[in-house]
Design an enzyme around this catalytic site. Structure first.
Site, short mmCIF file in Angstrom:
data_model
loop_
_atom_site.label_atom_id
_atom_site.label_comp_id
_atom_site.label_asym_id
_atom_site.label_seq_id
_atom_site.Cartn_x
_atom_site.Cartn_y
_atom_site.Cartn_z
N ASN A 113 127.84 44.12 -58.22
CA ASN A 113 127.75 44.55 -59.62
C ASN A 113 126.98 43.47 -60.38
O ASN A 113 126.67 42.42 -59.83
CB ASN A 113 129.13 44.78 -60.23
CG ASN A 113 129.99 43.53 -60.20
OD1 ASN A 113 129.65 42.51 -60.79
ND2 ASN A 113 131.09 43.61 -59.46
N TYR B 107 130.25 53.60 -57.10
CA TYR B 107 129.24 54.05 -58.06
C TYR B 107 128.88 55.53 -57.94
O TYR B 107 128.05 56.04 -58.69
CB TYR B 107 128.00 53.16 -57.97
CG TYR B 107 128.16 51.80 -58.64
CD1 TYR B 107 129.36 51.45 -59.27
CD2 TYR B 107 127.14 50.87 -58.65
CE1 TYR B 107 129.51 50.21 -59.88
CE2 TYR B 107 127.27 49.62 -59.26
CZ TYR B 107 128.48 49.31 -59.88
OH TYR B 107 128.63 48.08 -60.49
N THR C 29 126.91 54.52 -53.05
CA THR C 29 127.58 55.77 -52.64
C THR C 29 129.10 55.65 -52.62
O THR C 29 129.79 56.60 -52.25
CB THR C 29 127.10 56.22 -51.26
OG1 THR C 29 127.50 55.23 -50.28
CG2 THR C 29 125.60 56.41 -51.22
N GLY C 30 129.64 54.49 -52.99
CA GLY C 30 131.10 54.34 -53.04
C GLY C 30 131.60 54.42 -54.46
O GLY C 30 131.55 55.47 -55.10
N VAL D 143 132.23 47.03 -50.30
CA VAL D 143 131.50 46.11 -49.42
C VAL D 143 131.35 44.74 -50.07
O VAL D 143 131.33 43.70 -49.39
CB VAL D 143 130.13 46.71 -49.04
CG1 VAL D 143 129.17 46.75 -50.22
CG2 VAL D 143 129.52 46.00 -47.84
N ASP D 144 131.31 44.71 -51.40
CA ASP D 144 131.22 43.44 -52.14
C ASP D 144 132.44 42.57 -51.81
O ASP D 144 132.32 41.39 -51.45
CB ASP D 144 131.19 43.77 -53.64
CG ASP D 144 130.73 42.60 -54.51
OD1 ASP D 144 130.72 42.77 -55.73
OD2 ASP D 144 130.37 41.54 -53.96
N ASP E 195 131.25 47.64 -39.74
CA ASP E 195 131.50 46.71 -40.85
C ASP E 195 130.30 45.78 -40.97
O ASP E 195 129.99 45.03 -40.04
CB ASP E 195 132.77 45.91 -40.52
CG ASP E 195 133.12 44.89 -41.60
OD1 ASP E 195 134.22 44.34 -41.54
OD2 ASP E 195 132.28 44.64 -42.49
N ILE E 196 129.62 45.84 -42.08
CA ILE E 196 128.38 45.06 -42.26
C ILE E 196 128.64 43.56 -42.17
O ILE E 196 127.73 42.79 -41.80
CB ILE E 196 127.69 45.43 -43.58
CG1 ILE E 196 126.21 45.06 -43.53
CG2 ILE E 196 128.39 44.81 -44.78
CD1 ILE E 196 125.40 45.64 -44.67
#
Ligand code: APR
Length: 181
Positions: free
Chosen positions: A38, A135, A132-133, A47-48, A24-25
């Site tokens: 976005n 989008y 890569t999610g 992740v946002d 988890d970042i």
């Protein structure tokens, strides 16, 4: 960074150390973590959403002052409640089949994120697998762009950690970088 290569005083630029990990970042203790945002910069899912939840409401309040961010660009904010000092918000391209400049825009996300990191003297940075999610950018080409761009971008950043959230991304990075210690 420069490395002295011996008597002939040959110097060559060596780029940042690259690492890849599964995790988890938001938990990363680095100078800056990168958010796959976005264009509104007002939060979202993936992740946002995780970064905004971990940073707390001050992050959104600060992002409201930024006026958004075009795709391929990056803006930096404090990390607030995160372990990371800063968050670099970048907006990846939405995948539309590959003939709409997606590769160039994705590369720009990595270049611009490193540029924001250099502006604040960040020595370590963590990237998610941008685009890569939600989008839908295919993982393999996105991973190749991420690694190639970081390797070819001049930066003072010393450590770049690719933080994967699933095995597909982890395997894609390891397929290029090899097994990491
Ligand atoms: N830590 C690390 N990586 C994560 C985390 C996390 N906590 N959560 C998700 N990811 C991974 C996803 O598994 C994916 O590999 O980040 C990568 C990017 O996926 P998204 O977060 O969906 O981002 P992206 O594909 O760039 O789409 C951006 O989604 O959340 C919205 O507001 C965001 O509209 C924007 C769009």
């Amino acid at each position: 960074m420069w490395q002295y290569l011996g008597y002939t005083a040959r110097l060559r630029r060596i780029g940042p150390r690259l690492e890849v990990t599964l995790g988890d970042i938001t938990a990363e203790c680095v100078d800056a973590i990168v958010n796959a945002a976005n264009e509104t910069l007002l939060g979202g899912g993936g992740v946002d959403g995780a970064i905004h939840r971990a940073a707390g409401p001050e992050l959104l309040a600060h992002c409201r002052t930024l006026g958004g961010c075009p795709t391929g660009q990056a803006k930096i904010t404090p990390g607030f409640g995160l372990p990371a000092r800063s968050v670099i918000h970048t907006v990846g391209p939405i995948w539309h089949g590959g003939s709409h400049g997606e590769a160039e825009l994705l590369a720009s996300c990595y270049q611009e994120s490193l540029a924001r990191a250099d502006e604040v003297g960040a020595a370590s940075i963590a990237f998610p697998a941008i685009s890569t999610g939600v989008y839908s950018y295919p993982v393999a080409p996105a991973t190749q762009i991420a690694i190639d761009t970081v390797r070819s971008t001049s930066t003072k950043v010393e450590l770049v950690r690719f933080v994967c959230f699933n095995d597909e991304a982890l395997h894609a990075y390891r397929a290029i970088l090899g097994p990491m210690p």
